[in-house]
Design an enzyme around this catalytic site. Structure first.
Site, PDB file in Angstrom:
ATOM      1  N   TYR A  71      31.260 -19.305  38.780  1.00  0.00           N
ATOM      2  CA  TYR A  71      32.214 -20.117  38.160  1.00  0.00           C
ATOM      3  C   TYR A  71      33.034 -18.990  38.833  1.00  0.00           C
ATOM      4  CZ  TYR A  71      36.351 -20.602  35.325  1.00  0.00           C
ATOM      5  OH  TYR A  71      37.192 -21.022  34.736  1.00  0.00           O
TER       6      TYR A  71
ATOM      7  N   LYS B 126      37.020 -18.664  41.090  1.00  0.00           N
ATOM      8  CA  LYS B 126      38.446 -17.869  40.611  1.00  0.00           C
ATOM      9  C   LYS B 126      38.026 -16.263  41.183  1.00  0.00           C
ATOM     10  CE  LYS B 126      38.914 -21.773  38.160  1.00  0.00           C
ATOM     11  NZ  LYS B 126      40.184 -22.462  38.447  1.00  0.00           N
TER      12      LYS B 126
ATOM     13  N   SER C  66      40.829 -17.327  35.888  1.00  0.00           N
ATOM     14  CA  SER C  66      40.406 -17.702  35.025  1.00  0.00           C
ATOM     15  C   SER C  66      39.990 -15.426  34.576  1.00  0.00           C
ATOM     16  CB  SER C  66      39.300 -18.159  34.122  1.00  0.00           C
ATOM     17  OG  SER C  66      38.126 -17.378  34.360  1.00  0.00           O
TER      18      SER C  66
END
Ligand code: UDP
Length: 347
Positions: free
Chosen positions: A155, A159, A130
């Protein structure tokens, strides 16, 4: 005769996974093994994929964090040409509220799927990453060489760690090829309007919130902040149609399967290269739907970066990929999907 090979798609019933399976079935001759535990997706996506493509897929209900179940259920699977690993949690605000959920789910599942590759000698791997890995970055548009900033949310951190895991693992196995794809903001729905974004529970992403507000499920939505240093004060993102993202996966897979990659590990930005503010996205939606959206300006949301959009030249050049959809087309497709869903529930 050459045996038919398969592609394992994790998170295959999810938003990007389901669109990618459709493209795989339409553009290649691979059999599909879809793995999902339906924690944030619906099993009905499998039937819709089969209906749209007229082809069958094999699907397994497996939690990738459950290594024993993964290994047992996939015991007899062989001749796998590659894995496309989507399965992960992806909500910035949810990760801020429950970081351990994200560390556990996103990291452990990646460990287990890489281990499966090792056991089964699967040598091609596509990893969903991402643009959140870049953090707050001043130099826009971002290129793949941009130095990663501090992760603004748990989050984003999963990643960053995931990318490092894929990189470290790739170095340990001769002949292993990996492509990491950094998605900007995938939005919209398949042209058939029969597959689209359908999270379990209330959505946190902008576009499903817009369409649910327009249809009346959400009474009023909020623009999270209009005091950023951007042209209208709201955050800037690079929205990209989910089918353009799906198409990039087919090209990335072919790139490694056909040995066109010069290095064992490549990473690509997947965005349109155009920054759009939250208010511009809302205007686009209002234009294509002909509706007035009920929204207010609210406070900033924790974990948000101010502005980010991609330099996508590398993916265009190396993968021969070109995103096709405009922001208006993205919004219209999302709206058609919302209308399709509302007909399903009223019939
Ligand atoms: N956003 C908003 N209202 C909402 C949901 C999102 O203003 O109800 C904003 C959010 O703060 C961000 C942008 O829309 O600036 C995109 O958010 P999304 O969650 O879709 O993607 P993210 O970039 O956070 O992954």
């Amino acid at each position: 005769m050459k045996k038919r090979e398969s592609i394992i798609v994790t998170g295959g019933a999810g938003y990007i996974g389901s669109h990618t399976i459709i493209e795989l079935l339409q553009q290649t001759n691979y059999d599909i093994i879809s793995i999902d535990n339906y924690s944030n997706s619906h099993e009905s996506a499998n039937a819709n994929i089969e209906k749209i493509t007229g082809k069958k897929i094999n699907f397994f209900n497996v939690d990738l964090c459950d290594k024993d179940s993964l290994n047992t259920q996939l015991k007899d699977v062989k001749d796998v040409a590659g894995v496309i690993h989507f399965a992960a949690f992806k909500s910035v605000p949810e990760s801020v509220a429950d970081p351990l959920l994200y560390y556990h789910n996103n990291i452990e599942s990646l460990v287990n799927i890489l281990d499966l590759c090792k056991q089964k000698n699967i040598t091609n791997f596509i990893f969903s990453s991402s643009c959140s890995v870049y953090g707050n970055i001043n130099d826009l548009p971002v290129t793949e060489d941009s130095v990663l900033g501090k992760a603004e949310s748990p989050y984003a951190y999963t990643k960053q760690v995931g990318e490092q895991m894929v990189s470290a693992f790739t170095k340990t196995i001769k002949g292993f090829n990996a492509v990491t794809l950094r998605y900007f903001n995938p939005v919209g729905a398949h042209i058939s309007a029969q597959i689209g974004e359908l999270p379990i529970g209330p959505p946190t992403s902008l576009v499903p919130i817009i369409t649910r507000t327009a249809i009346g499920i959400i009474p009023k939505m909020s623009v999270h902040g209009n005091d950023y240093s951007t042209r209208d004060g709201s955050c800037v993102r690079d929205y990209i149609h989910v089918s353009d993202i799906a198409d990039a996966h087919i090209k990335a897979l072919q790139y490694v399967v056909e040995g066109k990659n010069k290095n064992p590990l490549f990473l690509f930005n997947l965005g349109t290269g155009k920054g759009v503010t939250v208010l511009e996205a809302i205007n686009s939606f209002e234009k294509v739907s002909g509706l007035k959206l009920n929204y207010e300006i609210g406070p900033r949301r924790g974990g948000d970066v101010e502005a980010i959009y991609a330099n996508n030249s590398l993916a265009k050049q190396e993968l021969n990929w070109e995103p096709k959809y405009t922001i208006d087309e993205m919004m219209l497709s999302a709206w058609k999907w919302q209308e399709y869903l509302s007909k399903l529930t009223t019939n």
